[in-house]
Design an enzyme around this catalytic site. Structure first.
Site, PDB file in Angstrom:
ATOM      1  N   ASP A  99      55.935  16.682  49.160  1.00 52.41           N
ATOM      2  CA  ASP A  99      56.612  16.952  47.497  1.00 52.41           C
ATOM      3  C   ASP A  99      55.857  18.181  47.341  1.00 52.41           C
ATOM      4  OD1 ASP A  99      57.519  16.698  45.012  1.00 52.41           O
ATOM      5  OD2 ASP A  99      57.900  14.668  45.400  1.00 52.41           O
TER       6      ASP A  99
ATOM      7  N   ASP B  94      61.965   8.883  43.014  1.00 49.14           N
ATOM      8  CA  ASP B  94      61.601  10.245  43.400  1.00 49.14           C
ATOM      9  C   ASP B  94      60.396  10.059  44.554  1.00 49.14           C
ATOM     10  OD1 ASP B  94      61.592  12.942  44.129  1.00 49.14           O
ATOM     11  OD2 ASP B  94      60.943  13.625  42.162  1.00 49.14           O
ATOM     12  N   ALA B  95      60.951   9.780  45.594  1.00 48.68           N
ATOM     13  CA  ALA B  95      60.282   9.449  46.653  1.00 48.68           C
ATOM     14  C   ALA B  95      60.184  10.241  48.115  1.00 48.68           C
ATOM     15  CB  ALA B  95      60.698   7.794  47.125  1.00 48.68           C
ATOM     16  N   LYS B  96      61.096  10.913  48.095  1.00 49.45           N
ATOM     17  CA  LYS B  96      61.343  12.048  49.202  1.00 49.45           C
ATOM     18  C   LYS B  96      61.200  11.253  50.561  1.00 49.45           C
ATOM     19  CE  LYS B  96      60.690  15.679  46.084  1.00 49.45           C
ATOM     20  NZ  LYS B  96      60.374  15.227  44.764  1.00 49.45           N
ATOM     21  N   ARG B  97      61.854  10.066  50.871  1.00 48.67           N
ATOM     22  CA  ARG B  97      61.741   9.521  52.059  1.00 48.67           C
ATOM     23  C   ARG B  97      62.442   9.870  53.098  1.00 48.67           C
ATOM     24  NH1 ARG B  97      57.687   7.615  48.971  1.00 48.67           N
ATOM     25  NH2 ARG B  97      57.301   5.481  49.013  1.00 48.67           N
TER      26      ARG B  97
END
Lengths: 273, 273
Positions: A99, B94-97
């Site tokens: 991030d 909002d984890a951007k996995r």
């Protein structure tokens, strides 16, 4: 665990095997699937049975998060157990995080901080957001960032092989650029075993770095091919197997069968080292 | 929440504001930083103060994970509170996995499953691993995948602007390719407000899709610019502010000050709608 300690461990155990602890209640033995602490009990039995043959354990966070907060409690128990063992082992949080800078700092704290709930040795990180998304993971002494370079799945072909203007494909550009962020002492790379023939190109850019190689076994990658193109004088490889080991049996003999599968791989590895 | 419900909510509340719940104990008011359930109490106060001006809340998982398992308990309490409110709101993990197919399925379950601990409406996902890493997030009815396209940070320039052989840069290739995986009914894109001038190129590829736009406020992006290039007839934007709202004050008046900041943005948005 620093680089020299990892290399020593590999030679001592004559193995560069990593066991993926991807616990899925639908695939684990039924007698443990729905009892309190069943996931931890499963992991503990797998660890006890395989630790003589392996140098690393790699829980994939997705499987624990899918069980909700209780899944993370089970993961913490597993990590506490690993930290309490006499036998040393390298631990990998397969979390594929990344991030903006101030947020990646928080992920680094979550997984790598010695005072945190998990205290992993390393964490997998996705490269798409660039420098400031990766660098916060390189600051913990003796800890590692493992950057996705070339993954083992079909979707890898969507973007990772795109040309990028010069003579480098995107995965090569990621490798090249990442050398500004860390080195062989604190950065490894994920390179899928299903793309072993690409290891020559990977080694041309990062000759000395450790590679975490998933995809041997269930995903179809070959250990022989991986060693042929990826091995260095310091070994330089951690080869992961998850489903092929931990789900070798769904019965009461699951740990015994996991040990057998781990031992088979360890013997192949000992022959190569 | 499906697309039409989201559009209705935007018109009803005359806002397309998303409030980022990125709770950091070092930045939150001291009287809540170290009390039991302080993080939840902080979120609850922020939500109560701002919900009239916002259509979405976006907790960034990193900040909760950095607090260990207790952080996720606080997140669950926050989500339970949001689900129990009379006022509707869109929720974003909002984890951007992103991982290989069978593993992304587990992440989808963790965040989007209505029976899970969190039951978010949507999840941010990183594109590097391609199709099978993204598709598992598109199968939940009325739920959304929010794919990283062009991020708001400096590191975005490392890879996202690389040429890819044709006339498209990597972020454009990601947008183009992703249209095979989902559409304006179940897929949004992250496009940073700090790169508002790029919104024309983004809209050329995804004219109707919602964009989640971080970077207004603390990161320096301009709401005016974002609207100029990004707004569609259905609005098509969710503009996020985190630090500028939730940390407007560190004192006892933090919620009141957060409401003021949210209201300012909402009024600018109402003027545009």
């Amino acid at each position: 665990m620093n680089r020299q300690e990892l290399i020593n461990l590999i030679h001592e155990r004559r193995s560069f095997l990593c066991v993926g602890l991807d616990v899925d209640k639908n695939k684990m033995p039924e007698h443990l699937a729905n009892v309190p602490d069943g996931v931890f009990q499963f992991n503990k039995a797998i660890i006890d049975a395989t630790i003589g043959y392996t140098v690393a354990y790699k829980p994939n966070l997705a499987f624990y998060e899918a069980m909700g907060i209780e899944g993370l409690v089970q993961l913490k128990k597993t990590m506490d157990y690993l930290h309490g063992l006499d036998k040393k082992v390298f631990t990998i949080a397969d979390a594929k995080r990344g991030d903006i800078g101030n947020t990646s700092q928080q992920y680094a704290k979550a997984f790598l901080d010695p005072q945190g709930d998990f205290n992993f040795d390393s964490l997998t990180v996705a490269p798409y957001m660039g420098a400031d998304s990766v660098q916060p993971f390189t600051v913990y002494e003796g800890k590692w960032v493992i950057l996705l370079a070339l993954t083992s799945n079909k979707g890898a072909f969507d973007f990772q092989f795109l040309p990028t203007g010069g003579d480098q494909k995107l995965f090569e550009k990621v490798l090249e650029t990442s050398k500004q962020w860390g080195g062989p002492e604190n950065m490894m790379y994920v390179v899928g075993a299903t793309k072993a023939d690409m290891l020559t190109q990977v080694r041309a850019i990062v000759p000395d770095s450790f590679l975490l190689v998933p995809g041997v076994g269930a995903q179809g990658g070959s250990l022989e091919e991986v060693c042929k193109y990826g091995l260095t004088k310091d070994c330089g490889l951690l080869v992961n197997s998850s489903r092929g080991i931990i789900y070798a049996s769904k019965g009461l003999d699951f740990a015994e069968r996991a040990a057998e599968e781990a031992r088979k791989l360890q013997q192949q590895m000992a022959a190569v080292l």
